[in-house]
Design a protein around this motif. Structure first.
Motif, PDB file in Angstrom:
ATOM      1  N   ILE A 153       0.826  -1.207   0.000  1.00  0.00           N
ATOM      2  CA  ILE A 153       0.000   0.000   0.000  1.00  0.00           C
ATOM      3  C   ILE A 153       0.859   1.255   0.000  1.00  0.00           C
ATOM      4  N   GLN A 154       2.015   1.223   0.625  1.00  0.00           N
ATOM      5  CA  GLN A 154       2.918   2.357   0.669  1.00  0.00           C
ATOM      6  C   GLN A 154       4.068   2.115  -0.310  1.00  0.00           C
ATOM      7  N   PRO A 155       3.898   2.400  -1.582  1.00  0.00           N
ATOM      8  CA  PRO A 155       4.944   2.122  -2.553  1.00  0.00           C
ATOM      9  C   PRO A 155       6.099   3.096  -2.395  1.00  0.00           C
ATOM     10  N   THR A 156       7.275   2.662  -2.735  1.00  0.00           N
ATOM     11  CA  THR A 156       8.440   3.543  -2.703  1.00  0.00           C
ATOM     12  C   THR A 156       8.418   4.482  -3.894  1.00  0.00           C
ATOM     13  N   LEU A 157       9.112   5.613  -3.732  1.00  0.00           N
ATOM     14  CA  LEU A 157       9.125   6.593  -4.801  1.00  0.00           C
ATOM     15  C   LEU A 157       9.897   6.090  -6.019  1.00  0.00           C
ATOM     16  N   GLU A 158      10.833   5.141  -5.825  1.00  0.00           N
ATOM     17  CA  GLU A 158      11.595   4.637  -6.966  1.00  0.00           C
ATOM     18  C   GLU A 158      10.719   3.759  -7.857  1.00  0.00           C
ATOM     19  N   SER A 159       9.770   3.025  -7.286  1.00  0.00           N
ATOM     20  CA  SER A 159       8.940   2.130  -8.075  1.00  0.00           C
ATOM     21  C   SER A 159       7.753   2.842  -8.710  1.00  0.00           C
ATOM     22  N   CYS A 160       7.522   4.083  -8.374  1.00  0.00           N
ATOM     23  CA  CYS A 160       6.369   4.839  -8.882  1.00  0.00           C
ATOM     24  C   CYS A 160       6.858   5.947  -9.799  1.00  0.00           C
ATOM     25  N   LEU A 161       6.174   6.114 -10.910  1.00  0.00           N
ATOM     26  CA  LEU A 161       6.548   7.154 -11.864  1.00  0.00           C
ATOM     27  C   LEU A 161       6.114   8.546 -11.419  1.00  0.00           C
ATOM     28  N   TYR A 162       5.282   8.624 -10.406  1.00  0.00           N
ATOM     29  CA  TYR A 162       4.766   9.906  -9.932  1.00  0.00           C
ATOM     30  C   TYR A 162       5.236  10.125  -8.501  1.00  0.00           C
ATOM     31  N   PRO A 163       6.171  11.045  -8.271  1.00  0.00           N
ATOM     32  CA  PRO A 163       6.710  11.241  -6.915  1.00  0.00           C
ATOM     33  C   PRO A 163       5.663  11.662  -5.890  1.00  0.00           C
ATOM     34  N   ALA A 164       4.627  12.359  -6.325  1.00  0.00           N
ATOM     35  CA  ALA A 164       3.612  12.855  -5.388  1.00  0.00           C
ATOM     36  C   ALA A 164       2.415  11.916  -5.273  1.00  0.00           C
ATOM     37  N   TRP A 165       2.591  10.634  -5.603  1.00  0.00           N
ATOM     38  CA  TRP A 165       1.456   9.695  -5.575  1.00  0.00           C
ATOM     39  C   TRP A 165       0.869   9.580  -4.170  1.00  0.00           C
ATOM     40  N   ASN A 166       1.725   9.430  -3.172  1.00  0.00           N
ATOM     41  CA  ASN A 166       1.230   9.266  -1.805  1.00  0.00           C
ATOM     42  C   ASN A 166       0.582  10.533  -1.258  1.00  0.00           C
ATOM     43  N   LEU A 167       0.891  11.672  -1.855  1.00  0.00           N
ATOM     44  CA  LEU A 167       0.287  12.918  -1.400  1.00  0.00           C
ATOM     45  C   LEU A 167      -1.163  13.036  -1.851  1.00  0.00           C
ATOM     46  N   TYR A 168      -1.478  12.555  -3.038  1.00  0.00           N
ATOM     47  CA  TYR A 168      -2.825  12.695  -3.591  1.00  0.00           C
ATOM     48  C   TYR A 168      -3.646  11.414  -3.476  1.00  0.00           C
ATOM     49  N   LEU A 169      -2.993  10.277  -3.583  1.00  0.00           N
ATOM     50  CA  LEU A 169      -3.709   8.987  -3.563  1.00  0.00           C
ATOM     51  C   LEU A 169      -3.072   8.078  -2.522  1.00  0.00           C
ATOM     52  N   PRO A 170      -3.195   8.401  -1.242  1.00  0.00           N
ATOM     53  CA  PRO A 170      -2.535   7.576  -0.216  1.00  0.00           C
ATOM     54  C   PRO A 170      -3.173   6.211  -0.034  1.00  0.00           C
ATOM     55  N   GLU A 171      -4.445   6.045  -0.376  1.00  0.00           N
ATOM     56  CA  GLU A 171      -5.128   4.783  -0.170  1.00  0.00           C
ATOM     57  C   GLU A 171      -5.189   3.931  -1.429  1.00  0.00           C
ATOM     58  N   GLU A 172      -4.598   4.410  -2.526  1.00  0.00           N
ATOM     59  CA  GLU A 172      -4.613   3.670  -3.781  1.00  0.00           C
ATOM     60  C   GLU A 172      -3.264   2.997  -3.999  1.00  0.00           C
ATOM     61  N   VAL A 173      -3.291   1.741  -4.404  1.00  0.00           N
ATOM     62  CA  VAL A 173      -2.068   0.988  -4.690  1.00  0.00           C
ATOM     63  C   VAL A 173      -1.606   1.333  -6.100  1.00  0.00           C
ATOM     64  N   TYR A 174      -0.354   1.739  -6.205  1.00  0.00           N
ATOM     65  CA  TYR A 174       0.161   2.097  -7.533  1.00  0.00           C
ATOM     66  C   TYR A 174       0.393   0.845  -8.361  1.00  0.00           C
ATOM     67  N   SER A 175      -0.147   0.852  -9.545  1.00  0.00           N
ATOM     68  CA  SER A 175       0.053  -0.222 -10.517  1.00  0.00           C
ATOM     69  C   SER A 175      -0.061   0.385 -11.899  1.00  0.00           C
ATOM     70  N   VAL A 176       0.762  -0.100 -12.794  1.00  0.00           N
ATOM     71  CA  VAL A 176       0.766   0.463 -14.148  1.00  0.00           C
ATOM     72  C   VAL A 176      -0.565   0.233 -14.844  1.00  0.00           C
ATOM     73  N   THR A 177      -1.242  -0.851 -14.504  1.00  0.00           N
ATOM     74  CA  THR A 177      -2.499  -1.198 -15.183  1.00  0.00           C
ATOM     75  C   THR A 177      -3.739  -0.807 -14.380  1.00  0.00           C
ATOM     76  N   SER A 178      -3.584  -0.077 -13.279  1.00  0.00           N
ATOM     77  CA  SER A 178      -4.742   0.272 -12.451  1.00  0.00           C
ATOM     78  C   SER A 178      -5.558   1.381 -13.106  1.00  0.00           C
ATOM     79  N   SER A 179      -6.799   1.492 -12.666  1.00  0.00           N
ATOM     80  CA  SER A 179      -7.691   2.514 -13.201  1.00  0.00           C
ATOM     81  C   SER A 179      -7.232   3.919 -12.821  1.00  0.00           C
ATOM     82  N   ALA A 180      -6.695   4.077 -11.621  1.00  0.00           N
ATOM     83  CA  ALA A 180      -6.220   5.394 -11.194  1.00  0.00           C
ATOM     84  C   ALA A 180      -5.021   5.840 -12.024  1.00  0.00           C
ATOM     85  N   THR A 181      -4.114   4.905 -12.317  1.00  0.00           N
ATOM     86  CA  THR A 181      -2.959   5.254 -13.143  1.00  0.00           C
ATOM     87  C   THR A 181      -3.385   5.658 -14.546  1.00  0.00           C
TER      88      THR A 181
END
Length: 623
Positions: free
Chosen positions: A20-48
Motif C-alpha cells: 500500500i505504501q509504494p516507494t518513490l523509486e517504483s512509482c513514476l509519480y513522486p507525489a502519488w502518496n500525497l494525492y492517492l494515499p489509499e490507492e495501490v500504484y500499478s501500471v495497469t490500475s484505473s487510477a494510473t
C-alpha cells in the motif's frame, strides 16, 4: 490452525502494508502518496490510467496555466462542460464524465496529481534541475466549475451518496475557520520511531502498530508540531434551498444542508450570499445529543456536502446584481417575451396592471411597488473616499383594513426575482437582521442570516409593520446604510442588506384619522418614517358604484369602466395608468414579469435626466 494464523497471517499482513505504501523509486509519480494515499500504484490500475489521461491533457494545454499563479492560489479551475467534450482528453480517457459523476474524489485527485506532475516537470526543465520532491511543492486542488444539472436540495437522498452534484442555495450560516489535520505524525512511546498516518475526512485514528519491525509498542504520541503533520483550513456553512413561488410546498420549512469548505475555498461567502456549490455528497455519524454508549451504535447518518468549488454570484458580478445572483435563468423563449413586453406602446402601464390584477384600482400604489421592484442605481459604489448613496427605494402603504395591502405585498414578493415576505407581528429583531447562535458540535458562535440579509439585492416585504413594537430600531441602519452591524458575544462584523423594504401598516384605532399626521396615526418615530421614500395613504371611502363594480371583473381580461376619457398628456398619472373600457388588457404572467425585472436590474442602469432633475427641483422648491 493456530500456527497458520500466527505465522502466515502475520507475514501476509506485513506484505500488504508494504504494497500500500509504494516507494518513490517504483512509482513514476513522486507525489502519488500525497494525492492517492489509499490507492495501490500499478501500471495497469484505473487510477494510473486516469492520471496518464489528465497528464496528457495538461501537457497539451500547459501554456494556458501559469505555474506561479497555481502555486499562489493552490488551485486550478476546470470547466466541466469543456472538459467532457475535449478531444485531447477523450482520446485517453473516454469515460471521464462517468468517472467524475460516480467517483469524483479519486478522479479529481488523479487530475490534481497529473497537474502537479506537469508543473513540476515544467519547472525542472526551465531550471535545468531534477524534479522536486513532493514536500517541496505545495498541494494543488482541482476546482470543477459549471457542473450540470443543478439539483434541488430535496433530491439529495441516500442514492446520491459519494457522487458529484451541483446545488444552488442561500448561505444562512457560516462558522469560524479552523485547521483540519489531514496527516498526523505519531511517535512510538517505546522506540521513538515516527510514522505518518493519513486521516481522511478529519476522522482521527491511531496507528495499529509500530512501523519498526523490531518494536512491539502499542502506545503512540501525536506530534502536532512536527513538519510531517499537515493541516488545511476548514469552514462549515449551511445553505438553504431557493424555491420559486409556484414550486413552494405548503406547510414545509425550507430545506437546509451543511457544507464543508476546505483550503482555498474558506471565507468565499458570507450569510445572505447566493452560491452555486459543486460538491461530493458524504455522510457523517449523527449525534442525537443524548450521549451515552447507545448513541454510538446507531446506524443513522447525516448527509453533508464536501465542496469542490463555490461560485459566489456576488463576486462574479463585481457587487452588482446579476441574473445568477437573483436565481433567474433566461431561455430563448424568455428573451422573446421580454422583447415583446418592451415593444408595447405603454410599458409602464402594462407592468403596473400586471402586478396583482386581482385587486381593483390602486394604480398609483402599484406603480410605487413596481418602482421598488426595479430599484435604482447605487452611486459611489467603487469609490472608497465617498459614502455610497443607496439606490433602492423604501415604500410604505398606510390605509384602512380591507383594501388589499397584504395581497399587493404578497404579489410583489412573488414577482420579485429575490423577495422575502414576513409578517411584523410574528417577527423579531434578530429574525429580521442577524442571529448569533452557538454551534452544539464545535461550541463556537456562528451567524444566522435574517430576512433583510436573505433579501440582499432584492426586496423584503413586511406586513403589519405597525405591530412590530420595538423592532423598528433594528431597521434604521439597514434602511439607510444598507448594512447590518452587530456586536454580540465578541463578534463584531457588518453584513450587506441592499434591499428595498416594502411595508404595509394599519393606522391605530382601525381607521385613518385625517386630523393627525402619519406619524401620529402609526405611532411611529419620525426617524424611521423619514427612511421611506414613498408613503401611500389609502382611505376606505364609501362608494356604492365601486363596490358593485368589483365582483364583476373578468379574471383574465381586466376591463375597467371609466366614463370620462382623459387625454394622455393632461391627465394625472393615476388616471393614465387606468385601463379604459374600450381597450382590452391581458396582464403579463408572473413568471415572465419576474424575468423582465431580473433582466432590467442586470442590464439597465437608469440615470436622472436634466429635465427630470428640473421637475424635482421645482417640486421641492414649491413644497
Amino acid at each position: 490452525r493456530a500456527n497458520y494464523g500466527s505465522g502466515a497471517g502475520s507475514s501476509y499482513s506485513s506484505q500488504r502494508i508494504t504494497s500500500i505504501q509504494p516507494t518513490l523509486e517504483s512509482c513514476l509519480y513522486p507525489a502519488w502518496n500525497l494525492y492517492l494515499p489509499e490507492e495501490v500504484y500499478s501500471v495497469t490500475s484505473s487510477a494510473t490510467k486516469a492520471v496518464q489521461g489528465f497528464k496528457h491533457y495538461f501537457g497539451f494545454y500547459k501554456s494556458f496555466y501559469d505555474n506561479d499563479e497555481v502555486r499562489i492560489k493552490g488551485s486550478c479551475h476546470l470547466d466541466y462542460q469543456v472538459l467532457i467534450t475535449d478531444k485531447v482528453l477523450l482520446e485517453c480517457l473516454t469515460d471521464v464524465a462517468s468517472r467524475i459523476q460516480d467517483q469524483p474524489e479519486i478522479t479529481l485527485n488523479c487530475a490534481a496529481l497529473a497537474l502537479h506532475t506537469v508543473l513540476s516537470q515544467d519547472d525542472s526543465a526551465r531550471l535545468s534541475q531534477t524534479a522536486p520532491s513532493p514536500f517541496d511543492v505545495s498541494r494543488v486542488y482541482v476546482r470543477l466549475t459549471n457542473y450540470l444539472p443543478v439539483l434541488p436540495l430535496k433530491v439529495l437522498k441516500a442514492s446520491q451518496y459519494g457522487k458529484c452534484i451541483a446545488v444552488c442555495g442561500t448561505v444562512v450560516r457560516t462558522s469560524n475557520v479552523k485547521p483540519l489535520v489531514t496527516r498526523m505524525a505519531f511517535k512510538c512511546a517505546s522506540c521513538s520511531n515516527t510514522q505518518v498516518v493519513c486521516l481522511p475526512d478529519g476522522k482521527y485514528a491511531l496507528p495499529s502498530k509500530c512501523s519498526s519491525k523490531s518494536c512491539t509498542g502499542k502506545f503512540f504520541i501525536p506530534m502536532r508540531s512536527s513538519c510531517l503533520t499537515e493541516t488545511i483550513d476548514r469552514q462549515s456553512i449551511r445553505i438553504q434551498e431557493v424555491i420559486d413561488e409556484d414550486l413552494r410546498e405548503a406547510g414545509r420549512i425550507p430545506r437546509t444542508m451543511e457544507a464543508e469548505l476546505t483550503a482555498d475555498l474558506v471565507d468565499c461567502c458570507c450569510p445572505g450570499d447566493m452560491v452555486t456549490l459543486t460538491a461530493i455528497v458524504k455522510a457523517t455519524g449523527s449525534d442525537d445529543g443524548h450521549g451515552g454508549r447507545s448513541s454510538k451504535d446507531r446506524c443513522t447518518f447525516l448527509l453533508y456536502l464536501h465542496a469542490i468549488s463555490v461560485s459566489n454570484d456576488k463576486l462574479l458580478a463585481g457587487g452588482e446584481p446579476s441574473p445568477a445572483s437573483l436565481h433567474v435563468e433566461f431561455s430563448t423563449k424568455d428573451y422573446y417575451g421580454i422583447e415583446e413586453i418592451q415593444g408595447d406602446k405603454d410599458v409602464f402601464k402594462l407592468i403596473v396592471g400586471s402586478l396583482c390584477p386581482g385587486i381593483y384600482g390602486h394604480e398609483i400604489v402599484k406603480a410605487g411597488l413596481v418602482l421598488g421592484l426595479f430599484g435604482g442605481s447605487q452611486t459611489f459604489v467603487n469609490d472608497k473616499n465617498t459614502v455610497p448613496v443607496r439606490g433602492d427605494p423604501h415604500i410604505l402603504i398606510v390605509g384602512d383594513p380591507g383594501l388589499g395591502k397584504s395581497q399587493m405585498l404578497q404579489a410583489a414578493a412573488s414577482t420579485a426575482p429575490r423577495g422575502v415576505y414576513v409578517c411584523g407581528n410574528t417577527s423579531t429583531a434578530a429574525g429580521l437582521t442577524v442571529t448569533v447562535s452557538r454551534d452544539a458540535s464545535s461550541n463556537d458562535y456562528s451567524l444566522d442570516a435574517g430576512a433583510l440579509v436573505l433579501a440582499d439585492q432584492g426586496c423584503c416585504c413586511i406586513d403589519e409593520f405597525d405591530k412590530m413594537g420595538n423592532q423598528h430600531q433594528a431597521l434604521l441602519e439597514a434602511m439607510e446604510q444598507q448594512t447590518i452591524s452587530i456586536a454580540k458575544a465578541g463578534i463584531i462584523c457588518s453584513l450587506p442588506a441592499r434591499t428595498s423594504i416594502l411595508a404595509a401598516a394599519n393606522p391605530a384605532g382601525g381607521h385613518y384619522n385625517k386630523a393627525k399626521t402619519v406619524s401620529e396615526n402609526l405611532k411611529m418615530g419620525s426617524a424611521l418614517l423619514s427612511r421611506f421614500d414613498l408613503v401611500f395613504i389609502l382611505l376606505d371611502r364609501p362608494d356604492e358604484r365601486n363596490n358593485h363594480r368589483r365582483p364583476f371583473r373578468a379574471p383574465i381580461k381586466i376591463i375597467y369602466n371609466i366614463e370620462v376619457l382623459w387625454e394622455a398628456d393632461a391627465a394625472p398619472l393615476s388616471e393614465r395608468l387606468k385601463v379604459l373600457s374600450t381597450e382590452g388588457f391581458d396582464p403579463v404572467p408572473t413568471q415572465l414579469l419576474r424575468k423582465y425585472i431580473a433582466y432590467a436590474r442586470k442590464y439597465v442602469k437608469p440615470s436622472l435626466s436634466p429635465e427630470a432633475a428640473g421637475v424635482i427641483q421645482v417640486h421641492i422648491s414649491f413644497t
